[in-house]
Design a protein around this motif. Sequence first.
Motif, PDB file in Angstrom:
ATOM      1  N   LEU A 474       0.825  -1.218   0.000  1.00 31.31           N
ATOM      2  CA  LEU A 474       0.000   0.000   0.000  1.00 31.31           C
ATOM      3  C   LEU A 474       0.854   1.262   0.000  1.00 31.31           C
ATOM      4  O   LEU A 474       0.636   2.175  -0.800  1.00 31.31           O
ATOM      5  CB  LEU A 474      -0.935   0.000   1.212  1.00 31.31           C
ATOM      6  CG  LEU A 474      -2.064  -1.033   1.213  1.00 31.31           C
ATOM      7  CD1 LEU A 474      -2.847  -0.948   2.512  1.00 31.31           C
ATOM      8  CD2 LEU A 474      -2.992  -0.832   0.031  1.00 31.31           C
ATOM      9  N   VAL A 475       1.810   1.328   0.923  1.00 29.69           N
ATOM     10  CA  VAL A 475       2.626   2.544   1.053  1.00 29.69           C
ATOM     11  C   VAL A 475       3.429   2.804  -0.208  1.00 29.69           C
ATOM     12  O   VAL A 475       3.597   3.948  -0.638  1.00 29.69           O
ATOM     13  CB  VAL A 475       3.549   2.451   2.291  1.00 29.69           C
ATOM     14  CG1 VAL A 475       4.575   3.575   2.295  1.00 29.69           C
ATOM     15  CG2 VAL A 475       2.721   2.486   3.571  1.00 29.69           C
ATOM     16  N   ASN A 476       3.913   1.723  -0.842  1.00 29.28           N
ATOM     17  CA  ASN A 476       4.733   1.891  -2.039  1.00 29.28           C
ATOM     18  C   ASN A 476       3.919   1.848  -3.332  1.00 29.28           C
ATOM     19  O   ASN A 476       4.486   1.893  -4.426  1.00 29.28           O
ATOM     20  CB  ASN A 476       5.826   0.813  -2.066  1.00 29.28           C
ATOM     21  CG  ASN A 476       6.876   1.038  -0.999  1.00 29.28           C
ATOM     22  OD1 ASN A 476       7.718   1.920  -1.119  1.00 29.28           O
ATOM     23  ND2 ASN A 476       6.818   0.259   0.081  1.00 29.28           N
ATOM     24  N   ASN A 477       2.573   1.763  -3.177  1.00 34.35           N
ATOM     25  CA  ASN A 477       1.670   1.809  -4.332  1.00 34.35           C
ATOM     26  C   ASN A 477       2.116   0.817  -5.408  1.00 34.35           C
ATOM     27  O   ASN A 477       2.234   1.152  -6.591  1.00 34.35           O
ATOM     28  CB  ASN A 477       1.619   3.228  -4.901  1.00 34.35           C
ATOM     29  CG  ASN A 477       0.376   3.460  -5.743  1.00 34.35           C
ATOM     30  OD1 ASN A 477      -0.685   2.879  -5.482  1.00 34.35           O
ATOM     31  ND2 ASN A 477       0.504   4.287  -6.766  1.00 34.35           N
ATOM     32  N   PRO A 544      -3.501  -1.226  -3.775  1.00 35.28           N
ATOM     33  CA  PRO A 544      -3.752   0.215  -3.847  1.00 35.28           C
ATOM     34  C   PRO A 544      -5.018   0.551  -4.634  1.00 35.28           C
ATOM     35  O   PRO A 544      -5.722   1.503  -4.316  1.00 35.28           O
ATOM     36  CB  PRO A 544      -2.493   0.756  -4.545  1.00 35.28           C
ATOM     37  CG  PRO A 544      -1.426  -0.227  -4.201  1.00 35.28           C
ATOM     38  CD  PRO A 544      -2.125  -1.556  -4.214  1.00 35.28           C
ATOM     39  N   TRP A 545      -5.330  -0.253  -5.682  1.00 30.58           N
ATOM     40  CA  TRP A 545      -6.569  -0.024  -6.434  1.00 30.58           C
ATOM     41  C   TRP A 545      -7.788  -0.345  -5.565  1.00 30.58           C
ATOM     42  O   TRP A 545      -8.783   0.366  -5.604  1.00 30.58           O
ATOM     43  CB  TRP A 545      -6.573  -0.891  -7.701  1.00 30.58           C
ATOM     44  CG  TRP A 545      -5.790  -0.283  -8.822  1.00 30.58           C
ATOM     45  CD1 TRP A 545      -4.681   0.503  -8.711  1.00 30.58           C
ATOM     46  CD2 TRP A 545      -6.052  -0.411 -10.213  1.00 30.58           C
ATOM     47  NE1 TRP A 545      -4.222   0.867  -9.946  1.00 30.58           N
ATOM     48  CE2 TRP A 545      -5.047   0.318 -10.900  1.00 30.58           C
ATOM     49  CE3 TRP A 545      -7.013  -1.083 -10.957  1.00 30.58           C
ATOM     50  CZ2 TRP A 545      -5.003   0.410 -12.278  1.00 30.58           C
ATOM     51  CZ3 TRP A 545      -6.963  -0.999 -12.345  1.00 30.58           C
ATOM     52  CH2 TRP A 545      -5.972  -0.265 -12.994  1.00 30.58           C
ATOM     53  N   SER A 546      -7.709  -1.435  -4.805  1.00 27.38           N
ATOM     54  CA  SER A 546      -8.824  -1.772  -3.920  1.00 27.38           C
ATOM     55  C   SER A 546      -9.050  -0.652  -2.910  1.00 27.38           C
ATOM     56  O   SER A 546     -10.194  -0.289  -2.622  1.00 27.38           O
ATOM     57  CB  SER A 546      -8.541  -3.085  -3.183  1.00 27.38           C
ATOM     58  OG  SER A 546      -8.520  -4.163  -4.082  1.00 27.38           O
ATOM     59  N   LEU A 620     -11.322   0.138 -15.505  1.00 26.90           N
ATOM     60  CA  LEU A 620     -10.157  -0.516 -16.096  1.00 26.90           C
ATOM     61  C   LEU A 620      -8.883   0.284 -15.841  1.00 26.90           C
ATOM     62  O   LEU A 620      -7.811  -0.276 -15.629  1.00 26.90           O
ATOM     63  CB  LEU A 620     -10.376  -0.694 -17.602  1.00 26.90           C
ATOM     64  CG  LEU A 620      -9.400  -1.622 -18.328  1.00 26.90           C
ATOM     65  CD1 LEU A 620      -9.489  -3.036 -17.777  1.00 26.90           C
ATOM     66  CD2 LEU A 620      -9.671  -1.612 -19.826  1.00 26.90           C
ATOM     67  N   GLY A 621      -9.009   1.617 -15.829  1.00 24.31           N
ATOM     68  CA  GLY A 621      -7.848   2.472 -15.606  1.00 24.31           C
ATOM     69  C   GLY A 621      -7.593   2.816 -14.155  1.00 24.31           C
ATOM     70  O   GLY A 621      -6.660   3.562 -13.835  1.00 24.31           O
ATOM     71  N   GLY A 622      -8.431   2.293 -13.245  1.00 32.05           N
ATOM     72  CA  GLY A 622      -8.238   2.560 -11.823  1.00 32.05           C
ATOM     73  C   GLY A 622      -8.712   3.930 -11.375  1.00 32.05           C
ATOM     74  O   GLY A 622      -8.402   4.366 -10.265  1.00 32.05           O
ATOM     75  N   ASP A 623      -9.492   4.627 -12.221  1.00 31.06           N
ATOM     76  CA  ASP A 623     -10.010   5.956 -11.859  1.00 31.06           C
ATOM     77  C   ASP A 623     -11.401   5.784 -11.262  1.00 31.06           C
ATOM     78  O   ASP A 623     -12.419   6.003 -11.920  1.00 31.06           O
ATOM     79  CB  ASP A 623     -10.046   6.858 -13.093  1.00 31.06           C
ATOM     80  CG  ASP A 623     -10.368   8.310 -12.734  1.00 31.06           C
ATOM     81  OD1 ASP A 623     -10.689   8.566 -11.550  1.00 31.06           O
ATOM     82  OD2 ASP A 623     -10.313   9.174 -13.633  1.00 31.06           O
ATOM     83  N   PHE A 624     -11.436   5.388  -9.987  1.00 31.10           N
ATOM     84  CA  PHE A 624     -12.712   5.032  -9.375  1.00 31.10           C
ATOM     85  C   PHE A 624     -13.557   6.260  -9.029  1.00 31.10           C
ATOM     86  O   PHE A 624     -14.783   6.163  -8.950  1.00 31.10           O
ATOM     87  CB  PHE A 624     -12.461   4.157  -8.145  1.00 31.10           C
ATOM     88  CG  PHE A 624     -11.750   2.882  -8.493  1.00 31.10           C
ATOM     89  CD1 PHE A 624     -12.395   1.897  -9.212  1.00 31.10           C
ATOM     90  CD2 PHE A 624     -10.427   2.686  -8.143  1.00 31.10           C
ATOM     91  CE1 PHE A 624     -11.733   0.729  -9.567  1.00 31.10           C
ATOM     92  CE2 PHE A 624      -9.762   1.522  -8.491  1.00 31.10           C
ATOM     93  CZ  PHE A 624     -10.418   0.544  -9.210  1.00 31.10           C
TER      94      PHE A 624
END
Length: 680
Positions: A474-477, A544-546, A620-624
């Motif tokens: 998480l911290v390091n994405n 990180p996406w979750s 798909l691009g992680g732009d939630f």
Amino acid sequence: MQARAVEDLKKRVTDGLVAAGLTYAHASSFSTPRRLTLALEGMLAESPTIREERKGPKVGAPEKAIEGFLRGAGLTMDQLEERDTPKGAVYFAMIEKPGRPAAEIVAEVLEDTIRNFPWPKSMRWGKGALRWVRPLHSILCIMSDEAGTEVVPMDIDGITSGDTTEGHRFMGAGRFAVTGFEDYAAKLKRNHVILSAEERAEAIWADAQNLAFAQGLEVVDDKGLLAEVAGLVEWPVTLMGDIAEDFLNLPPEVLQTSMKEHQKFFSVKNPKTGRIEKFITVANRETKDNGATILAGNQKVLFARLSDAKFFWENDVRTAKAGASEWIEKLSNVTFHNKLGSQAERIDRIAALAREIAPIVGADADLAEKAARWAKADLSSEMVYEFPELQGLMGRYYAEFAGHPAEVAAAATEHYSPLGPSDDVPTAPVSVAVALADKLDLLTGFWAIDEKPTGSKDPFALRRAALGVIRLVLVNNIDHSLEGILDPGLAAHDGKPYSRPDEHTRFELMGFFLDRYKVVLRDMGYKHDIVDAVLSLQTGDVLPWSNARIASLQAFLSTDDGENLLQGFKRANNILSQAEDKDGVEYSYGADIKYAEDDAEKALFAALDKFEAPIAEAILGGDFAAAMAGLAGLRAPIDAFFEAVQVNSDNEVVRRNRLNLLARIRTLCLSVADLTKVEG
């Protein structure tokens, strides 16, 4: 032992008093190296009289049954009362337990507490049977009120209670009588005993800081050592001494650890250089020479201790400069676990893992492997053998002498982190690669041999390792699925005679990570139902996406648009589920606008056509955040549709078309999260 004893004394005595009907308003307990104290305020003078009605046998019951009831109640036959009940005449007894004086109850409870006190270690002395942590010399037990002070009489193995005590072993003026707790605490202080451990700790810390500040220095903060030292003295006298010039160039961690572990000294550092230059010791008495003799003795002992540390350091530095190959070789003879091989075999696995993980975290693969092979080398050093808590820290120092790059030196220390929720997380790519490899080998190895945590038992700290992996990701994405990171670790154990890295093992381990991840998310303030809604998708999102999806969903559902859309989704899902159960088919395809009859129905078709693709693209691009904005655009058309349109039309073609339209809503919403799990 003191901290636990203070709580045990308070709990055992107060529980015993309350069980006997003797209540109180407030309880305080204290400890010094030589005494345990409990003070109660607002205690009743006697326990209340208790009247209890007890139902007995039927009238005419066997004589033995009646006699047994009378014995239990402590009554005679003429004291029983006959009463008619729906089941016939029955004997009843009114039992009265008169109150007892407080002193009598206190004596019983305190004697039981003393005789059965749960010391982790205790001893017996003289001819008595009493066991105590050290020989018990006196018992002061008094009760005070406006009328005066009363000694609570008791005798425990020849130790008779009284109203006297004594102060400091060397500085006190002998035994003295007290009339109450305030008098007790005040006279103790006059006899050089500070009763409160917190007050002693505050005095030590304030005096230590003042001594250091006067010379432009700082005391190294150590709350654990402060609490320990406060428990070793009754009258703290803080003294500052010098560290011999021979040792000032030792690493500060070595000086601090040696002085703390062996002598209970506080370290004093120069803020300009970071060097530890002096020490602070806490004596238990004042002396005519203001502690000069005490300091001289302490400095003599410290010189011997630090001479050992210097010897270890110099030997280790020579070994490191020679390449430290002998340290690495020694690890072949150190068993990590009887089913997982030696430390050297484990290092081989960690090195291979670090090499595979390196590209994922942006580290150089060769450097990551080199760091992994060095990371545990200091376990064979003399310094770490003497002070195991310095593992990793010494590895950093020795890496520099061995000529390793700075990244390798840093990884030696940082690969153990994070050790807990407040510990710093490494961010240097090489350190991250080795830290992940270290923890993943631990987890996959113990899963492979079926040594998993059970209940509260976790002897190999696998929960901490899993939380460490999650925080590192998480911290390091880290833009990589957790499954993809785990797979190399499981593969490292494949084919071993002890292992079972099959699909079931992989599934179990992923479940374990998921449970730990939920703990992290809830600690971050996310709602449990929203966490479950996102994680139940099993989309293979990187962590990180979750996190981003959960944060965006929680923010969206806290708005009016989000709340109303959730209700619209649930309504659509309920209608669909009922229709599918009734018709025995799944409505998931074929909605066609040409069958739409109402303007609101057509508007919903248009809105879905407009937002479906952008929402899918955003996910798909992680732009939630963009995905939630798209869902917000559906709120009004869905509301209008349910206001104006009857889904279950009499026209079967129109009904089927509308159900398929609701399926588009369901599919689109479920692509963001399983909203069926969201409460509300």
